[in-house]
Design an enzyme around this catalytic site. Structure first.
Site, PDB file in Angstrom:
ATOM      1  N   HIS A 167       0.812  -1.217   0.000  1.00  0.00           N
ATOM      2  CA  HIS A 167       0.000   0.000   0.000  1.00  0.00           C
ATOM      3  C   HIS A 167       0.849   1.273   0.000  1.00  0.00           C
ATOM      4  O   HIS A 167       1.895   1.349   0.642  1.00  0.00           O
ATOM      5  CB  HIS A 167      -0.931   0.011   1.215  1.00  0.00           C
ATOM      6  CG  HIS A 167      -0.201   0.064   2.530  1.00  0.00           C
ATOM      7  ND1 HIS A 167       0.154   1.242   3.144  1.00  0.00           N
ATOM      8  CD2 HIS A 167       0.239  -0.924   3.336  1.00  0.00           C
ATOM      9  CE1 HIS A 167       0.781   0.987   4.276  1.00  0.00           C
ATOM     10  NE2 HIS A 167       0.846  -0.316   4.427  1.00  0.00           N
ATOM     11  N   ASP A 168       0.409   2.241  -0.772  1.00  0.00           N
ATOM     12  CA  ASP A 168       0.978   3.591  -0.776  1.00  0.00           C
ATOM     13  C   ASP A 168       2.416   3.654  -1.293  1.00  0.00           C
ATOM     14  O   ASP A 168       3.099   4.657  -1.082  1.00  0.00           O
ATOM     15  CB  ASP A 168       0.891   4.231   0.618  1.00  0.00           C
ATOM     16  CG  ASP A 168      -0.535   4.294   1.136  1.00  0.00           C
ATOM     17  OD1 ASP A 168      -1.322   5.045   0.548  1.00  0.00           O
ATOM     18  OD2 ASP A 168      -0.859   3.585   2.108  1.00  0.00           O
ATOM     19  N   GLY A 171       4.961  -1.102   2.923  1.00  0.00           N
ATOM     20  CA  GLY A 171       4.145   0.075   2.705  1.00  0.00           C
ATOM     21  C   GLY A 171       4.928   1.369   2.630  1.00  0.00           C
ATOM     22  O   GLY A 171       5.935   1.557   3.301  1.00  0.00           O
TER      23      GLY A 171
END
Length: 259
Positions: A118-119, A136
């Protein structure tokens, strides 16, 4: 060429010339642009935006929810640029409230079994080799190459034109234009071969090498080394990029040469 054996949600926006092979699943709120090919058994979930002329190989999963216990179902996306290839069984998770987006740029190659969490923000012309694992909020700048089975700690920043040795464990930021290897990860010289392939002149490569001699071989701490670089080296785009990278590093940069 949309396969009758694939499932495409009626709300998905798929360009007419996208090729979709059997047993693909495409969820709602997905955009797939012209010329892209989706291999069999690919799963593309809500929030994916895939650019033009991409190739997604069998078994890849794009835009699954983050593996982050703080995630509460907030709206977020995955954006993949044009001409990017994602090989077999790679996974790209969508963003969280932290950034709201996981992004892979144009002309990238994400090899088999890699994981982009994520991200993460991946620049243009990057190569993420087989079985790399990015935690992440990792940032990978343009033209970086990560060798196979590299593991990257969350929040790490990898600079432009970097070459990472396969099997590396990356817990510190890696400044631009360098090679990184050994255990623990450390500076292994300037990525001169990669820079020549991208048409950097010998004079420019020598300038970058002089900067890193001060940073990594002068015996100065990072703050003093940066001040000396700023005082002694003529201003240039590359000099200023390196200085700003070191000054802005939140995790600290990787070590110098090890004995």
């Amino acid at each position: 060429m949309k396969q009758p054996l694939a499932y495409v949600h009626p709300d998905a926006q798929v360009a007419d010339n996208v090729v979709i092979e059997p047993f693909v699943t495409i969820d709602k709120n997905v955009v797939i642009e012209e010329g892209t090919r989706i291999g069999s058994n690919v799963t593309i979930l809500e929030g994916a935006h895939i650019g033009k002329n991409c190739k997604i190989f069998p078994g890849a999963v794009i835009s699954a929810v983050p593996q982050d216990l703080k995630f509460k179902g907030e709206k977020s996306i995955v954006r993949i640029g044009d001409n990017t290839t994602i090989r077999e069984c790679a996974t790209v998770n969508r963003g969280t409230a932290a950034k709201g987006i996981t992004q892979i740029g144009n002309n990238c190659l994400i090899m088999a079994y890699s994981h982009i969490a994520h991200d993460c923000l991946i620049g243009n012309n990057c190569i993420i080799t087989n079985a790399c694992q990015l935690a992440g909020e990792v940032v990978v700048d343009d033209f970086a190459i990560l060798g196979g089975m590299t593991a990257v700690h969350q929040f790490v920043h990898i600079g432009k034109h970097v070459m990472i040795q396969g099997g590396s464990l990356i817990g510190k930021d890696v400044p631009p234009y360098v090679k990184a290897g050994r255990l623990p990860l450390s500076y292994a010289g300037v990525n001169s071969i990669g820079l020549r392939r991208r048409e950097f002149s010998n004079e420019k490569i020598n300038e970058i090498q002089d900067i890193y001699r001060i940073l990594y071989q002068s015996g100065l701490n990072n703050s003093d080394a940066v001040e000396r670089i700023e005082a002694e080296m003529p201003a240039s785009k590359e000099r200023d990029e390196i200085i700003m990278f070191v000054r802005n590093s939140k995790r600290g940069i990787m070590k110098g040469y090890l004995g």
